[in-house]
Design an enzyme around this catalytic site. Sequence first.
Site, mmCIF file in Angstrom:
data_model
loop_
_atom_site.group_PDB
_atom_site.id
_atom_site.type_symbol
_atom_site.label_atom_id
_atom_site.label_comp_id
_atom_site.label_asym_id
_atom_site.label_seq_id
_atom_site.Cartn_x
_atom_site.Cartn_y
_atom_site.Cartn_z
ATOM 1 N N ASP A 67 12.489 -3.978 -5.061
ATOM 2 C CA ASP A 67 11.422 -3.283 -5.788
ATOM 3 C C ASP A 67 11.896 -1.945 -6.343
ATOM 4 O O ASP A 67 13.022 -1.513 -6.073
ATOM 5 C CB ASP A 67 10.194 -3.095 -4.877
ATOM 6 C CG ASP A 67 10.521 -2.373 -3.572
ATOM 7 O OD1 ASP A 67 11.672 -1.950 -3.387
ATOM 8 O OD2 ASP A 67 9.623 -2.229 -2.738
ATOM 9 N N HIS A 138 2.480 -3.607 3.566
ATOM 10 C CA HIS A 138 3.078 -4.163 2.347
ATOM 11 C C HIS A 138 4.541 -4.576 2.570
ATOM 12 O O HIS A 138 5.220 -4.100 3.485
ATOM 13 C CB HIS A 138 2.939 -3.211 1.144
ATOM 14 C CG HIS A 138 3.813 -2.010 1.140
ATOM 15 N ND1 HIS A 138 3.543 -0.898 0.375
ATOM 16 C CD2 HIS A 138 4.978 -1.727 1.789
ATOM 17 C CE1 HIS A 138 4.498 -0.012 0.537
ATOM 18 N NE2 HIS A 138 5.374 -0.482 1.394
ATOM 19 N N GLU A 143 1.219 -5.019 -2.391
ATOM 20 C CA GLU A 143 0.213 -4.211 -1.707
ATOM 21 C C GLU A 143 -0.904 -5.093 -1.144
ATOM 22 O O GLU A 143 -1.043 -6.261 -1.552
ATOM 23 C CB GLU A 143 -0.369 -3.199 -2.708
ATOM 24 C CG GLU A 143 0.636 -2.164 -3.195
ATOM 25 C CD GLU A 143 0.922 -1.066 -2.170
ATOM 26 O OE1 GLU A 143 1.126 -1.385 -0.981
ATOM 27 O OE2 GLU A 143 0.957 0.110 -2.551
HETATM 28 C C1 GLP Z 1 8.461 1.284 0.686
HETATM 29 C C2 GLP Z 1 9.110 0.144 -0.121
HETATM 30 C C3 GLP Z 1 9.400 -1.070 0.723
HETATM 31 C C4 GLP Z 1 9.889 -0.623 2.077
HETATM 32 C C5 GLP Z 1 8.736 0.005 2.803
HETATM 33 C C6 GLP Z 1 9.108 0.610 4.143
HETATM 34 O O1 GLP Z 1 7.380 1.815 0.026
HETATM 35 N N1 GLP Z 1 8.361 -0.254 -1.271
HETATM 36 O O2 GLP Z 1 10.327 -1.913 0.088
HETATM 37 O O3 GLP Z 1 10.390 -1.708 2.811
HETATM 38 O O4 GLP Z 1 8.034 0.929 2.002
HETATM 39 O O5 GLP Z 1 9.911 1.745 3.993
HETATM 40 P P1 GLP Z 1 10.751 2.389 5.173
HETATM 41 O O6 GLP Z 1 11.815 1.431 5.520
HETATM 42 O O7 GLP Z 1 11.292 3.664 4.586
HETATM 43 O O8 GLP Z 1 9.793 2.609 6.314
#
Ligand code: GLP
Length: 242
Positions: A67, A138, A143
């Site tokens: 993403d 998500h 979402e």
């Molecule tokens: C973000 C991304 C995701 C990610 C998630 C968790 O917003 N869009 O792809 O896996 O949130 O992030 P983190 O690994 O920093 O907790």
Amino acid sequence: MKTLRFSNYEELSAYAANEIVQSIKEKPTLTLCLASGHTPLRTAELLVKQLLDEKVDYSRISFFGLDEWVGLPPENEGSCFYFFKTKLFEPLQLPPSQYHLLNAMAEDLDAECKKMDALIDDKGGIDVMLVGIGMNGHIGFNEPGTPFNKFCHIAELDDTTKTVGQKYFKEQTALHQGITIGLGHLMNAKKVFLKADGKRKAEVIQKTVEGDITESFPASIMQQHANGFVIVDEEAASLLTK
Ligand code: GLP
């Protein structure tokens, strides 16, 4: 779906890295899709190390980024592109022909999504996917409320995502939309790992593994994946009852 527990973030990260390495050894033309963010960071580092140490031939793999924040240029240090570039592409010297990221600066974002859908199909789907989980459940930018059968799409970000997302940026950054590979691709992927660590993820992991399967909590889709693995450290697993 299976849940695998590890004693800490390091062991969890090493497991995920090794799974990817073994998959590349078994299938040198592997299609791999990875999330960015804090969760996969150590896995990315260990993946690079293991691939180089073991002199694995990764010259035929195809890499897909999960993403991106819409409107963010790739040189922004908080962008997903920047994460992949600095953590994977540069250390592995992976040529652009081997990686495919959603262009969040594209004028026609819908066309960008269609292009990615076609590319994934062209490669025969995703073999291995390693995703994280957001504080609202998500996956990527799928979402809450996103249909399970959706492929690449543009998402309006919910408030939790906009707030939590600030952690990636040095300055307050306006976040409105995301462009993401969809849950339809995740369901079609041959193997999926959802990785989570730390106490702050305990509640969302409990819902992912033991809650209702519902589009209002996207990660619950993992329960329907025949070859899906929720991989967690002890802290993230701490609210699981089984
Ligand atoms: C973000 C991304 C995701 C990610 C998630 C968790 O917003 N869009 O792809 O896996 O949130 O992030 P983190 O690994 O920093 O907790």
